[in-house]
Design an enzyme around this catalytic site. Structure first.
Site, PDB file in Angstrom:
ATOM      1  N   ARG A  70       4.352 -12.020  53.746  1.00  0.00           N
ATOM      2  CA  ARG A  70       3.753 -10.787  54.261  1.00  0.00           C
ATOM      3  C   ARG A  70       3.902 -10.661  55.778  1.00  0.00           C
ATOM      4  O   ARG A  70       3.981  -9.541  56.295  1.00  0.00           O
ATOM      5  CB  ARG A  70       2.276 -10.723  53.869  1.00  0.00           C
ATOM      6  CG  ARG A  70       2.118 -10.365  52.412  1.00  0.00           C
ATOM      7  CD  ARG A  70       0.681 -10.316  51.992  1.00  0.00           C
ATOM      8  NE  ARG A  70       0.559  -9.648  50.701  1.00  0.00           N
ATOM      9  CZ  ARG A  70      -0.518  -9.678  49.944  1.00  0.00           C
ATOM     10  NH1 ARG A  70      -1.583 -10.353  50.340  1.00  0.00           N
ATOM     11  NH2 ARG A  70      -0.546  -9.038  48.795  1.00  0.00           N
ATOM     12  N   LYS A 110      -4.331 -11.834  32.286  1.00  0.00           N
ATOM     13  CA  LYS A 110      -5.098 -10.956  31.410  1.00  0.00           C
ATOM     14  C   LYS A 110      -4.370  -9.692  30.993  1.00  0.00           C
ATOM     15  O   LYS A 110      -3.744  -9.041  31.811  1.00  0.00           O
ATOM     16  CB  LYS A 110      -6.353 -10.513  32.133  1.00  0.00           C
ATOM     17  CG  LYS A 110      -7.357 -11.611  32.358  1.00  0.00           C
ATOM     18  CD  LYS A 110      -8.509 -10.974  33.053  1.00  0.00           C
ATOM     19  CE  LYS A 110      -9.748 -11.807  33.112  1.00  0.00           C
ATOM     20  NZ  LYS A 110     -10.711 -11.098  33.977  1.00  0.00           N
ATOM     21  N   GLY A 121       0.916 -10.710  43.321  1.00  0.00           N
ATOM     22  CA  GLY A 121       0.727 -11.791  44.286  1.00  0.00           C
ATOM     23  C   GLY A 121       1.153 -13.134  43.734  1.00  0.00           C
ATOM     24  O   GLY A 121       1.912 -13.879  44.374  1.00  0.00           O
ATOM     25  N   GLY A 166      -1.887  -5.508  43.606  1.00  0.00           N
ATOM     26  CA  GLY A 166      -2.747  -4.441  43.079  1.00  0.00           C
ATOM     27  C   GLY A 166      -2.204  -3.060  43.400  1.00  0.00           C
ATOM     28  O   GLY A 166      -2.208  -2.161  42.555  1.00  0.00           O
TER      29      GLY A 166
HETATM   30  P1  ADP Z   1       0.039 -11.532  39.480  1.00  0.00           P
HETATM   31  O1  ADP Z   1      -0.827 -11.977  40.630  1.00  0.00           O
HETATM   32  O2  ADP Z   1       1.488 -11.820  39.715  1.00  0.00           O
HETATM   33  O3  ADP Z   1      -0.227 -10.096  39.097  1.00  0.00           O
HETATM   34  P2  ADP Z   1      -1.804 -12.568  37.529  1.00  0.00           P
HETATM   35  O4  ADP Z   1      -2.838 -12.682  38.604  1.00  0.00           O
HETATM   36  O5  ADP Z   1      -2.002 -11.551  36.482  1.00  0.00           O
HETATM   37  O6  ADP Z   1      -0.351 -12.409  38.183  1.00  0.00           O
HETATM   38  O7  ADP Z   1      -1.695 -13.958  36.737  1.00  0.00           O
HETATM   39  C1  ADP Z   1      -1.331 -15.168  37.357  1.00  0.00           C
HETATM   40  C2  ADP Z   1      -1.915 -16.339  36.629  1.00  0.00           C
HETATM   41  O8  ADP Z   1      -1.673 -16.282  35.241  1.00  0.00           O
HETATM   42  C3  ADP Z   1      -1.345 -17.642  37.108  1.00  0.00           C
HETATM   43  O9  ADP Z   1      -2.311 -18.328  37.867  1.00  0.00           O
HETATM   44  C4  ADP Z   1      -0.969 -18.390  35.811  1.00  0.00           C
HETATM   45  O10 ADP Z   1      -1.377 -19.739  35.814  1.00  0.00           O
HETATM   46  C5  ADP Z   1      -1.744 -17.607  34.767  1.00  0.00           C
HETATM   47  N1  ADP Z   1      -1.168 -17.777  33.433  1.00  0.00           N
HETATM   48  C6  ADP Z   1       0.093 -17.524  33.032  1.00  0.00           C
HETATM   49  N2  ADP Z   1       0.276 -17.871  31.742  1.00  0.00           N
HETATM   50  C7  ADP Z   1      -0.897 -18.383  31.302  1.00  0.00           C
HETATM   51  C8  ADP Z   1      -1.349 -18.937  30.070  1.00  0.00           C
HETATM   52  N3  ADP Z   1      -0.528 -19.042  29.007  1.00  0.00           N
HETATM   53  N4  ADP Z   1      -2.631 -19.370  29.995  1.00  0.00           N
HETATM   54  C9  ADP Z   1      -3.443 -19.252  31.058  1.00  0.00           C
HETATM   55  N5  ADP Z   1      -3.085 -18.751  32.246  1.00  0.00           N
HETATM   56  C10 ADP Z   1      -1.820 -18.314  32.376  1.00  0.00           C
HETATM   57 MG    MG Z   2      -2.931 -12.521  40.693  1.00  0.00          MG
END
Ligand code: ADP
Ligand code: MG
Length: 405
Positions: A37, A202, A360, A384
């Site tokens: 960033r 999620k 992120g 976000g």
């Molecule tokens: P981003 O920040 O890129 O939008 P998210 O915040 O939605 O991504 O999700 C990131 C997290 O999802 C990571 O910390 C990763 O460990 C978790 N994750 C990925 N696959 C799984 C899984 N099968 N079970 C639990 N957590 C998971």
């Molecule tokens: Mg995230």
């Protein structure tokens, strides 16, 4: 109205220009662990300095509780910024107090200062518009013009994003223009085949994006923690894997709608199942319909997509001309469960067309796994904000700069 850009501010030599950047970088023991960033904010700052402006940079860092907290000081970021710009960056130890006033007052043409963390002041994120406007007014006293360039915060109605843009002649910086250009290509006439890869923790975080993008894409590839809600919606047992049971109906609705639209929702056919959530846990690759067929039965945890799925996803990605990826495919922070995320990142580097990484943790993942930014078409600085854009939401920090969807 369209987005106001830097040229709308006229000549800036000798003018004091306040620039809202998003310098919210991850820190560990006072060291920046990912300076993406900071690097992303350099082009706008260089341009203003080259014009001979007196540049006053403001940003937040982390989530301090509305009062000064040394853990969230921007001082290390000022250091890094100075290295990247190749010139000193004066640092004010407060945001609108004596130190800020002195630091800004001492600037001459072509010089730059960074003020301390905006969120050391509770008014920055206040729910009360009057409080935010008052704080924005104090910052506005430091400038003749305002440049908004913190793409990661444009979805927030906060003093330095929204009210400040009303208090001074304001325009978007180069980073915001670049981010918007890329995101528009993902929503308006994307070149097909268009694949969207979703993962992360999620489903509920990503529902809006699925909803908005479903009619626009060729295929939707589902990995990460959310894959288990999709498998469960298909009636498969998922052991102790992440499951959002309250989203099963919604997910079933997406599966039906996708079928009607002729969009392929590609679900994993194999999964890495572990005995526990730890780097030294025992683990096995199982077919998606056999997640509970391990020595750990219903206690097994799916922590990554399997190799067959990785290969299938990678092929779909490489054949696409537009790809948007948000959310790691597995728990990449633990080495044994990083392979899926790595395979997907690798496939994105080979796309003949536009490849975009948003989110992120996804951005952190590709860098942690050894990829460099220039291997991708674009890595968004705003998790976000980019998701809300792709959901078709109105972003206050852009609308205040004249932008309309
Ligand atoms: P981003 O920040 O890129 O939008 P998210 O915040 O939605 O991504 O999700 C990131 C997290 O999802 C990571 O910390 C990763 O460990 C978790 N994750 C990925 N696959 C799984 C899984 N099968 N079970 C639990 N957590 C998971
Ligand atoms: Mg995230």
């Amino acid at each position: 109205m369209t987005l106001r850009t830097l040229d709308s501010l006229g000549p800036l030599a000798g003018k004091r220009v306040v620039v809202r950047c998003d310098l919210n970088v991850p820190l560990k023991d006072g060291q920046i662990t990912d300076d993406g960033r900071v690097r992303a904010s350099v082009p706008t700052l260089k341009e203003l300095l080259a014009q001979g402006a007196r540049v006053v940079v403001i940003s937040h860092l982390g989530r301090p509780e509305g009062s000064p907290d040394p853990k969230y000081s921007l001082a290390p970021v000022g250091q890094r910024l100075s290295e990247l710009l190749g010139q000193p960056v004066a640092f004010a130890s407060d945001t609108v107090g004596e130190s800020a006033k002195q630091t800004v007052g001492a600037l001459t043409d072509g010089e730059i200062a960074l003020l301390e963390n905006l969120r050391f002041n509770a008014q920055e994120t206040s729910k009360d518009a009057g409080e935010r406007a008052a704080f924005a007014g104090e910052i506005a006293a430091f400038g003749d013009a305002f440049v908004s360039d913190g793409f990661g915060v444009v979805h927030r109605k906060q003093a330095s994003v929204y009210e400040l843009a009303q208090a001074l002649p304001s325009a978007a910086g180069k980073l915001i223009v670049e981010e918007l250009g890329v995101l528009e290509r993902l929503t308006t006439d994307p070149e097909k085949p268009y694949s969207v890869v979703l993962g992360g923790s999620k489903v509920s975080d990503k529902l809006g994006v699925i909803d908005h993008l479903l009619p626009r894409v060729s295929s939707l590839l589902i990995g990460g923690g959310m894959l288990f809600t999709f498998l469960a919606a298909r009636g498969l047992p998922v052991g102790a894997s992440l499951l959002e049971s309250d989203q099963l109906d919604t997910v079933n609705g997406y599966l039906e709608r996708a079928a009607e639209l002729g969009v392929e929702i590609v679900l994993p056919t194999d999964v890495v199942v572990a005995s526990a959530f730890s780097a030294d846990a025992e683990h096995e690759v199982r077919p998606a319909d056999g997640i509970e067929d391990t020595p750990w039965g219903a206690k097994g945890l799916g922590l990554d997509i399997g190799p067959e799925t990785s290969a299938r996803f990678a092929e779909a990605i490489r054949e696409s001309h537009t790809v948007f990826w948000n959310g790691p495919m597995g728990v990449f922070e633990l080495a044994p469960f990083a392979a899926g995320t790595k395979a997907i990142a690798e496939a994105l580097t080979r796309v003949d067309g536009l490849s975009v990484v948003g989110g992120g943790d996804s951005a952190a993942a590709v860098r942690a796994l050894g990829f460099s930014d220039d291997q991708f078409g674009h890595i968004s600085t705003g998790g976000g904000a980019s998701l809300e854009f792709l959901e078709g939401k109105r972003l206050p920090g852009l609308e205040v700069l004249g932008w309309q969807a």
